[in-house]
Design a protein around this motif. Structure first.
Motif, PDB file in Angstrom:
ATOM      1  N   SER A  10       1.956   3.536  -3.109  1.00 24.98           N
ATOM      2  CA  SER A  10       1.082   3.229  -4.248  1.00 24.98           C
ATOM      3  C   SER A  10       0.352   4.485  -4.722  1.00 24.98           C
ATOM      4  CB  SER A  10       0.057   2.158  -3.853  1.00 24.98           C
ATOM      5  OG  SER A  10      -0.870   2.683  -2.922  1.00 24.98           O
ATOM      6  N   VAL A  11      -0.251   4.392  -5.879  1.00 26.97           N
ATOM      7  CA  VAL A  11      -1.060   5.486  -6.418  1.00 26.97           C
ATOM      8  C   VAL A  11      -2.210   5.790  -5.464  1.00 26.97           C
ATOM      9  CG1 VAL A  11      -2.590   6.157  -8.313  1.00 26.97           C
ATOM     10  CG2 VAL A  11      -0.455   4.973  -8.796  1.00 26.97           C
ATOM     11  N   GLU A  12      -2.810   4.760  -4.900  1.00 32.04           N
ATOM     12  CA  GLU A  12      -3.930   4.939  -3.972  1.00 32.04           C
ATOM     13  C   GLU A  12      -3.489   5.694  -2.722  1.00 32.04           C
ATOM     14  OE1 GLU A  12      -4.742   1.935  -6.823  1.00 32.04           O
ATOM     15  OE2 GLU A  12      -3.115   1.991  -5.385  1.00 32.04           O
ATOM     16  N   ALA A  13      -2.302   5.383  -2.214  1.00 33.58           N
ATOM     17  CA  ALA A  13      -1.790   6.074  -1.025  1.00 33.58           C
ATOM     18  C   ALA A  13      -1.517   7.537  -1.326  1.00 33.58           C
ATOM     19  CB  ALA A  13      -0.524   5.396  -0.516  1.00 33.58           C
TER      20      ALA A  13
ATOM     21  N   TYR B   1       0.820  -1.208   0.000  1.00 31.62           N
ATOM     22  CA  TYR B   1       0.000   0.000   0.000  1.00 31.62           C
ATOM     23  C   TYR B   1       0.857   1.263   0.000  1.00 31.62           C
ATOM     24  CZ  TYR B   1      -3.298   3.607   1.235  1.00 31.62           C
ATOM     25  OH  TYR B   1      -4.025   4.757   1.234  1.00 31.62           O
TER      26      TYR B   1
ATOM     27  N   TYR C  10     -10.314  -3.853  -8.088  1.00 36.32           N
ATOM     28  CA  TYR C  10     -10.539  -3.198  -6.795  1.00 36.32           C
ATOM     29  C   TYR C  10     -11.566  -3.942  -5.954  1.00 36.32           C
ATOM     30  CZ  TYR C  10      -7.638   0.610  -8.277  1.00 36.32           C
ATOM     31  OH  TYR C  10      -6.558   1.350  -8.676  1.00 36.32           O
TER      32      TYR C  10
ATOM     33  N   TRP D  86     -12.329   1.399  -1.050  1.00 43.16           N
ATOM     34  CA  TRP D  86     -11.825   0.601  -2.156  1.00 43.16           C
ATOM     35  C   TRP D  86     -10.308   0.480  -2.080  1.00 43.16           C
ATOM     36  CZ3 TRP D  86     -15.021  -1.926  -5.411  1.00 43.16           C
ATOM     37  CH2 TRP D  86     -16.359  -1.504  -5.459  1.00 43.16           C
ATOM     38  N   LEU D  87      -9.817  -0.735  -2.293  1.00 40.57           N
ATOM     39  CA  LEU D  87      -8.381  -1.010  -2.361  1.00 40.57           C
ATOM     40  C   LEU D  87      -8.128  -1.970  -3.516  1.00 40.57           C
ATOM     41  CD1 LEU D  87      -7.807  -1.591   1.419  1.00 40.57           C
ATOM     42  CD2 LEU D  87      -6.679   0.186   0.081  1.00 40.57           C
ATOM     43  N   ARG D  88      -6.929  -1.906  -4.075  1.00 48.04           N
ATOM     44  CA  ARG D  88      -6.552  -2.852  -5.129  1.00 48.04           C
ATOM     45  C   ARG D  88      -6.385  -4.244  -4.524  1.00 48.04           C
ATOM     46  NH1 ARG D  88      -1.988   0.090  -7.028  1.00 48.04           N
ATOM     47  NH2 ARG D  88      -0.826  -1.764  -6.469  1.00 48.04           N
TER      48      ARG D  88
ATOM     49  N   GLN E 209      -3.115  -5.397  -2.986  1.00 47.40           N
ATOM     50  CA  GLN E 209      -2.706  -4.782  -1.720  1.00 47.40           C
ATOM     51  C   GLN E 209      -3.317  -5.503  -0.522  1.00 47.40           C
ATOM     52  OE1 GLN E 209      -4.188  -0.865  -2.489  1.00 47.40           O
ATOM     53  NE2 GLN E 209      -2.308  -0.219  -3.510  1.00 47.40           N
TER      54      GLN E 209
ATOM     55  N   ALA F 213      -3.084   9.329  -3.518  1.00 46.44           N
ATOM     56  CA  ALA F 213      -4.330  10.010  -3.873  1.00 46.44           C
ATOM     57  C   ALA F 213      -5.179  10.354  -2.658  1.00 46.44           C
ATOM     58  CB  ALA F 213      -5.137   9.143  -4.828  1.00 46.44           C
ATOM     59  N   SER F 214      -4.826   9.790  -1.507  1.00 47.39           N
ATOM     60  CA  SER F 214      -5.581  10.063  -0.286  1.00 47.39           C
ATOM     61  C   SER F 214      -4.602  10.166   0.873  1.00 47.39           C
ATOM     62  CB  SER F 214      -6.617   8.956  -0.047  1.00 47.39           C
ATOM     63  OG  SER F 214      -5.964   7.718   0.078  1.00 47.39           O
TER      64      SER F 214
END
Length: 71
Positions: A19-22, A16, A47, A61-63, A66, A24-25
């Motif tokens: 990552s792009v998700e981390a 995580y 996701y 939502w998470l990939r 992850q 982005a938030s």
């Protein structure tokens, strides 16, 4: 091992962080997502919509890559 709807999972910190998700938030997720089990409620592509704990916390939502099954 692949995860699917209904599985109990935890977030893998190493996958995580960074990552792009981390990015982005808020990257500072609460410790419970790494240490306690969450349930996959829904899936959409790569996701998974995960709900953690029995207390009122938001699901998010998470990939799939992850997440790992909670042992």
């Amino acid at each position: 091992m692949a995860v699917k709807k209904g599985d109990l999972v935890r977030v893998v910190r190493e996958k995580y962080e960074g990552s792009v998700e981390a990015s982005a938030s808020d990257a500072r997720l609460p410790a419970y997502v790494f240490d306690t089990k969450g349930e996959i409620l829904d899936t959409k592509g790569d996701y998974m919509f995960v709900k953690f704990g029995h207390v009122p916390t938001p699901a998010f939502w998470l990939r799939a890559d992850q997440l790992e099954k909670f042992e």
